[in-house]
Design an enzyme around this catalytic site. Structure first.
Site, PDB file in Angstrom:
ATOM      1  N   CYS A  68      44.632  17.423  39.778  1.00  0.00           N
ATOM      2  CA  CYS A  68      45.854  17.937  40.406  1.00  0.00           C
ATOM      3  C   CYS A  68      46.397  19.106  39.582  1.00  0.00           C
ATOM      4  CB  CYS A  68      46.851  16.781  40.520  1.00  0.00           C
ATOM      5  SG  CYS A  68      48.563  17.252  40.708  1.00  0.00           S
ATOM      6  N   CYS A  71      50.033  19.028  38.591  1.00  0.00           N
ATOM      7  CA  CYS A  71      50.261  18.013  37.542  1.00  0.00           C
ATOM      8  C   CYS A  71      50.010  18.624  36.169  1.00  0.00           C
ATOM      9  CB  CYS A  71      49.335  16.819  37.723  1.00  0.00           C
ATOM     10  SG  CYS A  71      49.605  15.919  39.247  1.00  0.00           S
TER      11      CYS A  71
END
Ligand SMILES: [Zn+2]
Length: 149
Positions: A68, A71
């Site tokens: 991600c 993230c």
């Protein structure tokens, strides 16, 4: 269940119970002060539950995953929050790929996904990249509104 932290003075590994993660402790070997945790802790569900039940300060949880991109961009913001609020908050990182049970419990669909918990209760939840100022504001506000009398 406890968190293991190495003493910065002598390297001794000390077991810190969840109740004392935000406190200044004392190294079991050299007796120097062990400062409150000032970095995000990689948690599993057992540690999450332990901290949720026992922490005396607000807890920020970062649901993330390897793949991600946002993230990864959030990670330094999360780390900065843990450093800025050492002693006032606890910051946990949950790998959402490894802990589906917890992600399901909090209905985590998009990541990054941030939870703020205090006194065992969910106070705030938000998906998407935010800066450390925002995270710190959530935690300060959680500490104000839900401190037990
Ligand atoms: Zn020591």
């Amino acid at each position: 269940m406890a968190v293991i932290r190495a003493c910065t003075h002598c390297g001794q590994k000390n077991r810190i119970p969840a109740t004392h993660l935000a406190d200044t402790g004392r190294c079991g070997a050299c007796k120097n002060a062990l400062p409150p945790v000032n970095e995000p802790l990689a948690a599993d569900t057992a540690l999450f539950d332990e901290i949720l039940q026992n922490a005396r300060v607000p807890v920020l949880v970062d649901f993330w995953a390897d793949w991600c991109g946002p993230c990864r961009m959030a990670a330094p913001e999360v780390a900065r929050t843990a450093a800025d609020l050492a002693g006032q908050a606890i910051v946990l990182k949950m790998d959402s790929d490894k802990h589906h049970d917890l992600a399901a419990r909090y209905n985590v669909r998009g990541i990054p996904n941030f939870l703020v918990l205090h006194n065992g209760k969910l106070v705030h939840q938000q998906a998407g990249l935010v800066g450390h100022d925002q995270m710190e504001a959530w935690l300060r506000s959680a500490a104000t509104v839900s401190t037990p009398a």
